[in-house]
Design a protein around this motif. Structure first.
Motif, PDB file in Angstrom:
ATOM      1  N   THR A   1    -105.324 -68.512  44.433  1.00  0.00           N
ATOM      2  CA  THR A   1    -105.578 -67.163  43.927  1.00  0.00           C
ATOM      3  C   THR A   1    -106.738 -67.235  42.937  1.00  0.00           C
ATOM      4  N   VAL A   2    -107.158 -66.096  42.437  1.00  0.00           N
ATOM      5  CA  VAL A   2    -108.279 -66.069  41.497  1.00  0.00           C
ATOM      6  C   VAL A   2    -107.962 -66.831  40.201  1.00  0.00           C
TER       7      VAL A   2
ATOM      8  N   TRP B   1    -113.546 -76.358  44.092  1.00  0.00           N
ATOM      9  CA  TRP B   1    -113.127 -75.910  45.414  1.00  0.00           C
ATOM     10  C   TRP B   1    -114.290 -75.291  46.178  1.00  0.00           C
ATOM     11  N   VAL B   2    -114.150 -75.345  47.494  1.00  0.00           N
ATOM     12  CA  VAL B   2    -115.097 -74.701  48.406  1.00  0.00           C
ATOM     13  C   VAL B   2    -114.276 -73.872  49.390  1.00  0.00           C
ATOM     14  N   PRO B   3    -114.702 -72.652  49.712  1.00  0.00           N
ATOM     15  CA  PRO B   3    -113.963 -71.893  50.727  1.00  0.00           C
ATOM     16  C   PRO B   3    -113.876 -72.687  52.028  1.00  0.00           C
TER      17      PRO B   3
ATOM     18  N   GLY C   1    -107.459 -66.884  48.835  1.00  0.00           N
ATOM     19  CA  GLY C   1    -107.776 -67.371  50.166  1.00  0.00           C
ATOM     20  C   GLY C   1    -107.499 -68.855  50.331  1.00  0.00           C
ATOM     21  N   THR C   2    -108.035 -69.396  51.439  1.00  0.00           N
ATOM     22  CA  THR C   2    -107.853 -70.805  51.779  1.00  0.00           C
ATOM     23  C   THR C   2    -109.058 -71.601  51.292  1.00  0.00           C
TER      24      THR C   2
ATOM     25  N   GLU D   1    -115.151 -74.284  40.157  1.00  0.00           N
ATOM     26  CA  GLU D   1    -113.783 -74.156  39.649  1.00  0.00           C
ATOM     27  C   GLU D   1    -113.341 -72.691  39.629  1.00  0.00           C
ATOM     28  N   VAL D   2    -114.304 -71.782  39.771  1.00  0.00           N
ATOM     29  CA  VAL D   2    -114.006 -70.346  39.772  1.00  0.00           C
ATOM     30  C   VAL D   2    -113.650 -69.909  41.189  1.00  0.00           C
TER      31      VAL D   2
END
Length: 227
Positions: A203-204, A217-219, A189-190, A183-184
Motif C-alpha cells: 500500500t502507499v 521497490w519497483v512496480p 499494487g504489486t 521507497e515511496v
C-alpha cells in the motif's frame, strides 16, 4: 658461431633448473588461487584451471622468445613442470569430487522461482547490473519469466523459463523501469524488491521486504518472454 651455453642457460648454473621447478609450482598455485578469488565472471568461457594453464604456458614460452638473457632450458623446465603438475591435478580431480569442486568450481543456482538466491548471488561476486545485462541479451524483461538461472563453472549464465501460462509477476530488469525504484509507494499494487526480486502486495504506506529486509521497490510486471 652459435653460443649454445648462452642460449640454453645464459649465465645460470644447471642447478638453477631445480629452483625453476620449485618456483613454477609455487607461482602456478598462487595464480590458481588468485583467479579463483576474482570469481567466475573474470574467466568467462574458460574454467579457472584452464585460464591458469594458458597464462602459465604463455609466460613460460614468451620470455625466451623475446629476451636474449633468458635461457631456453629454464623455460623448457617450466613447461615440463606445468605439464606434469597439470596431469597430477587432472588425476586428483578424477579421484576426488571435493578436489574437483575446489579446482573447477561449482554450478550455483542464483535465480530460484523468479527470485534471487541472495546468499549464492553474493558469493559469486556478480554485480546486479552485469547479471541484468546477461538476461536482457536473452530477451528477458523481468525475473518472473525465469524459473531457474545458474552460473556455470565457466562463468556463463544458464536460464530455464516458465511456460507462458506460468509466468508470474517479477522484478523488471529494463533500465527505464528498474531506475524508478524507490521507497515511496505511489499507489497500492504489486511490487518487486529491487534487491532480491521478492514480490509483495504493498500500500502507499510502503513496507520492508520479507526476504532481505530492504525497502526499495519497483512496480512488478507480468509479460511473457519474447523470443
Amino acid at each position: 658461431m652459435i653460443e649454445w651455453k648462452r642460449i640454453l642457460l645464459n649465465d645460470l648454473s644447471p642447478n638453477f633448473l631445480i629452483e625453476v621447478s620449485f618456483r613454477t609450482i609455487v607461482m602456478f598455485t598462487i595464480l590458481l588461487l588468485a583467479l579463483k578469488l576474482t570469481g567466475k565472471r573474470g574467466v568467462k568461457q574458460l574454467s579457472v584451471f584452464e585460464m591458469v594453464i594458458i597464462i602459465s604456458l604463455g609466460s613460460a614460452a614468451g620470455d625466451p622468445m623475446l629476451y636474449d638473457d633468458v635461457g631456453l632450458l629454464p623455460a623448457i623446465a617450466v613447461i615440463i613442470v606445468i605439464t606434469i603438475y597439470y596431469k597430477i591435478i587432472i588425476w586428483l580431480t578424477a579421484k576426488s569430487p571435493k578436489f574437483e569442486q575446489f579446482v573447477e568450481g561449482k554450478t550455483q543456482c542464483i535465480i530460484d522461482e523468479g527470485e534471487f538466491s541472495i546468499h549464492r548471488f553474493k558469493k559469486e561476486n556478480l554485480a546486479q547490473d552485469e547479471f541484468f545485462l546477461e538476461l536482457r541479451l536473452k530477451s528477458i524483461e523481468h525475473l518472473g519469466q525465469i524459473k531457474n538461472a545458474y552460473i556455470e563453472t565457466n562463468g556463463e549464465i544458464s536460464t530455464f523459463y516458465y511456460a507462458d501460462e506460468d509466468v508470474k509477476y517479477g522484478l523488471p530488469i529494463l533500465p527505464q523501469i528498474f531506475s524508478q525504484k524507490s521507497e515511496v509507494i505511489p499507489k497500492n499494487g504489486t511490487y518487486a524488491c529491487s534487491f532480491c526480486g521478492n514480490i509483495q502486495e504493498l500500500t502507499v504506506a510502503g513496507g520492508t521486504c520479507d526476504n532481505c529486509l530492504k525497502k526499495e521497490w519497483v512496480p512488478a510486471i507480468k509479460t511473457i518472454r519474447r523470443s
